[in-house]
Motif scaffolding. Sequence first.
Motif, short mmCIF file in Angstrom:
data_model
loop_
_atom_site.label_atom_id
_atom_site.label_comp_id
_atom_site.label_asym_id
_atom_site.label_seq_id
_atom_site.Cartn_x
_atom_site.Cartn_y
_atom_site.Cartn_z
N ASP A 1 72.89 81.78 -13.28
CA ASP A 1 73.13 82.58 -12.07
C ASP A 1 74.41 83.39 -12.19
OD1 ASP A 1 70.85 81.50 -10.98
OD2 ASP A 1 71.90 79.98 -9.80
N ALA A 2 75.38 82.87 -12.93
CA ALA A 2 76.68 83.55 -13.09
C ALA A 2 76.66 84.58 -14.21
CB ALA A 2 77.77 82.52 -13.35
N GLY A 3 75.54 84.75 -14.89
CA GLY A 3 75.45 85.75 -15.96
C GLY A 3 76.11 85.31 -17.25
N LEU A 4 76.27 84.02 -17.46
CA LEU A 4 76.95 83.54 -18.66
C LEU A 4 75.98 83.09 -19.76
CD1 LEU A 4 79.79 81.42 -16.96
CD2 LEU A 4 79.96 83.72 -17.94
N VAL A 5 74.70 83.08 -19.45
CA VAL A 5 73.70 82.59 -20.41
C VAL A 5 73.26 83.73 -21.33
CG1 VAL A 5 71.34 81.76 -20.64
CG2 VAL A 5 72.89 80.69 -19.00
N LEU A 6 73.21 83.43 -22.64
CA LEU A 6 72.68 84.39 -23.61
C LEU A 6 71.22 84.09 -23.93
CD1 LEU A 6 75.73 84.57 -26.06
CD2 LEU A 6 74.99 86.32 -24.42
N LYS A 7 70.92 82.83 -24.31
CA LYS A 7 69.53 82.47 -24.62
C LYS A 7 69.46 80.96 -24.86
CE LYS A 7 69.97 83.14 -29.63
NZ LYS A 7 69.38 83.72 -30.86
N THR A 8 68.24 80.46 -24.96
CA THR A 8 67.99 79.11 -25.47
C THR A 8 66.92 79.21 -26.54
OG1 THR A 8 66.28 78.64 -23.82
CG2 THR A 8 68.54 77.98 -23.27
N GLU A 9 66.96 78.29 -27.48
CA GLU A 9 65.93 78.27 -28.51
C GLU A 9 65.66 76.83 -28.93
OE1 GLU A 9 67.58 80.73 -31.57
OE2 GLU A 9 68.70 79.08 -32.51
N PRO A 10 64.43 76.54 -29.38
CA PRO A 10 64.10 75.17 -29.81
C PRO A 10 65.02 74.74 -30.96
CG PRO A 10 62.11 76.47 -29.56
CD PRO A 10 63.26 77.44 -29.46
N HIS A 11 65.38 73.48 -30.94
CA HIS A 11 66.32 72.98 -31.94
C HIS A 11 66.10 71.48 -32.13
CE1 HIS A 11 70.04 72.64 -34.22
NE2 HIS A 11 70.46 71.67 -33.42
N VAL A 12 66.06 71.06 -33.38
CA VAL A 12 65.93 69.65 -33.69
C VAL A 12 67.32 69.09 -33.97
CG1 VAL A 12 64.97 67.93 -35.28
CG2 VAL A 12 63.59 69.91 -34.60
N SER A 13 67.72 68.10 -33.19
CA SER A 13 69.05 67.51 -33.33
C SER A 13 68.93 66.05 -33.78
CB SER A 13 69.81 67.55 -32.00
OG SER A 13 69.98 68.86 -31.55
N ARG A 14 69.97 65.58 -34.45
CA ARG A 14 70.07 64.15 -34.78
C ARG A 14 70.79 63.47 -33.62
NH1 ARG A 14 73.10 62.56 -38.70
NH2 ARG A 14 71.84 60.79 -39.37
N VAL A 15 70.04 62.71 -32.86
CA VAL A 15 70.54 62.13 -31.62
C VAL A 15 70.91 60.67 -31.86
CG1 VAL A 15 69.99 61.62 -29.22
CG2 VAL A 15 69.09 63.69 -30.29
N PRO A 16 72.13 60.24 -31.45
CA PRO A 16 72.52 58.84 -31.62
C PRO A 16 71.84 57.94 -30.59
CG PRO A 16 74.28 60.05 -30.53
CD PRO A 16 73.22 61.06 -30.86
N ILE A 17 71.16 56.91 -31.07
CA ILE A 17 70.41 56.00 -30.21
C ILE A 17 70.94 54.58 -30.39
CG2 ILE A 17 68.12 55.08 -29.65
CD1 ILE A 17 68.41 58.04 -29.06
N SER A 18 71.11 53.87 -29.29
CA SER A 18 71.54 52.48 -29.34
C SER A 18 70.40 51.60 -29.82
CB SER A 18 71.99 52.01 -27.96
OG SER A 18 72.12 50.60 -27.92
N GLN A 19 70.65 50.80 -30.86
CA GLN A 19 69.62 49.90 -31.36
C GLN A 19 69.23 48.89 -30.30
OE1 GLN A 19 71.13 48.09 -34.95
NE2 GLN A 19 70.35 49.72 -36.25
N ARG A 20 70.17 48.46 -29.49
CA ARG A 20 69.90 47.43 -28.49
C ARG A 20 69.26 47.99 -27.23
NH1 ARG A 20 69.64 42.83 -31.18
NH2 ARG A 20 71.54 42.36 -32.35
#
Length: 688
Positions: free
Chosen positions: A359-378
């Motif tokens: 809404d504030a005009g600060l966004v350029l774009k978004t695009e699909p991206h595969v990230s390595r996400v840290p997950i708790s084993q427990r």
Amino acid sequence: ATPARGPARGPLRSAATAAPSQRPFLGAAEPLPKAYDFTVEGATYEWWESSGLFEPKGDAGHPRGAYTCPMPPPNVTGRLHLGHAMFVALQDVLARFHRARGRPTLWLPGTDHAGIATQLLVERALAAEGGPGREELGRDKFLERVWAWKEENGGAICSQMRRLGASADWTREKFTLDADMCDAVTEAFVLLHERGLVYRGSRMVNWSPNLGTAVSDLEVEFVEREGLLYYFKYGVEGSDDFLPVATSRPETILGDTAVCVNPADDRYSKFVGKRCVVPMSGGRSIPILADDYVDIEFGTGALKVTPGHDANDYAIGLRHDLPIINILDEAGALNSNGGAYAGLDRFDCRKKLWGDMEDAGLVLKTEPHVSRVPISQRGGEVVEPLVSTQWFVKTDAMAQRGVDAVRNGDVRIVPKRFEKEWYNWLENIQDWCVSRQLWWGHQIPVWYAPGHDGYFCARSEAAARTQATAAGVSEETPLERDGDVLDTWFSSGLWPFATVGWPKQTADLDQFYPATCLETGYDILFFWVARMVMMGLEFTGKPPFEVIYMHGLVRDKNNEKMSKTKGNVVDPLDVVDEYGADALRFSLVTGVTPGQDVPLSMDRVSQNRNFCNKLWNAARFLEPKLAGGGAGGGVGAFASSDETLTSSLARRGPGLGSADRTRAAPAAKKSRGEGRSSWRGEPSSGGS
């Protein structure tokens, strides 16, 4: 110290058979039945254990001394799985082999209190009951509830290991919250503190919002997940210029304290030294810096720096002396540093913040991206890197001693290829965060006095009071103990020596430490094994064992990893119910190469059940003669046959005197085929 209770033992899977009053076979009143029935395993095991045959006896003056194998303590919450079956089978081979050769042999069992897993289990039980939760109960009442659960259920996994025939010395069974173990843990922490190796400070940790505690680096798995890369404008203060920046976590923008560019990047060199405005922050400005860490070719070439919520950014922040802003509370919601977004869950904030930026005009774009996400084993949730005040152990010197122990040959790793991983991990180790924001576990032996800036690390509250008095704290001022507990791996790191008496100088410590062989899965080489080596060398001056023997993981018949999702998980107790423990054990140890994963098929187990039947028939042939009932009977009549067997084993299994016992099973099969009814089923008791 945490109150200790005696070890509880749960029921066997099948109905227990009363221990027979005499030897069940070989000289019993009744001959062996003609048909092999593996249910005899239960009665035989009961007789073995009740007769004290698993206790370390033998020649106290044996030239090679005692043989000691510490059992990796399974979680007290655990249910037997094939990983347990694998270590039981292999370690039992080691223990029985050396016991039969006359060495005093200690296979020392026990269970781990499993801080996170046990507390979670009891909290879920409380929630299911609909009554008061942990916080409402308070610490003392909640711990009473956990102990009650442990007394009722905590011995189940040890009973299940008995079903597999584990010839461990159950008279010495340990639990990591037993009184003597609590004393050892307290002594270890205080000693480290006295040596300047324990400190309280603020560092980057992995935070599990659902669990409400810091978790170890080793308990975080990185999983590739599809998400979005968010591109936005970082406006340069006092101009219409902006730097294009991308992030996968827009909510962390609120914690940014700099934007960095590479000093060689001509696109942005004119902005270095200026300031830019943090979006949606109410006008807060941060510096634009130059740092070689930034990759010109990656992304936009401009990097937002959030020292409070990213490990790499934290390092940049230290180099440039940047402030650290933590935007999250313990539950993973935005705290007061989140400004207008305070109180929102981190993922809800992501959506709301991005919408407001759009809404504030600060966004350029978004695009699909595969990230390595840290997950708790427990907990299975996304872990948040954040800077938190915790207790840490300095590990650099201890780690170097661990490296030297392997490099000098004081500790041998089998297979040798794991040495490279050993060196790499220990040579790049970070200080160890040992505090956990839990109630179930070893409470940290540190006390505070209201109105006093310091703390008092002591072996008891009385000793802490003495320190406080010396520091000028009034006797009327109450002392408050640190509410955190120690990382479970801290207490289990003391396992080889605390279980035999340390810190006291006991006869057991003298006889059974250092241990001879640690047999375990390669997946806990750094969780547990490295910590035992570091702490053993630190507290005793000796490596805790001579050999680290690594086995692989058990996979399905197609060599696929077993998982509930794939539906290929095999319950070892189901296999025991259908084929018997011996058939399963034999299937796990035949064809095993150290450190390699093991495919397991039920066809193979069935075939090995048939081999057990052949051994049974051989025993039926031998029994009356060994009992002295046949013509020319008695053990002496079989001396030549015994020599035939042992010489055949010597030819077929040259590795039987080493750590590698897995070559014994195929050798035994081959020797049985050659010797027919000369099979005795046990190696000669002579030798070393």
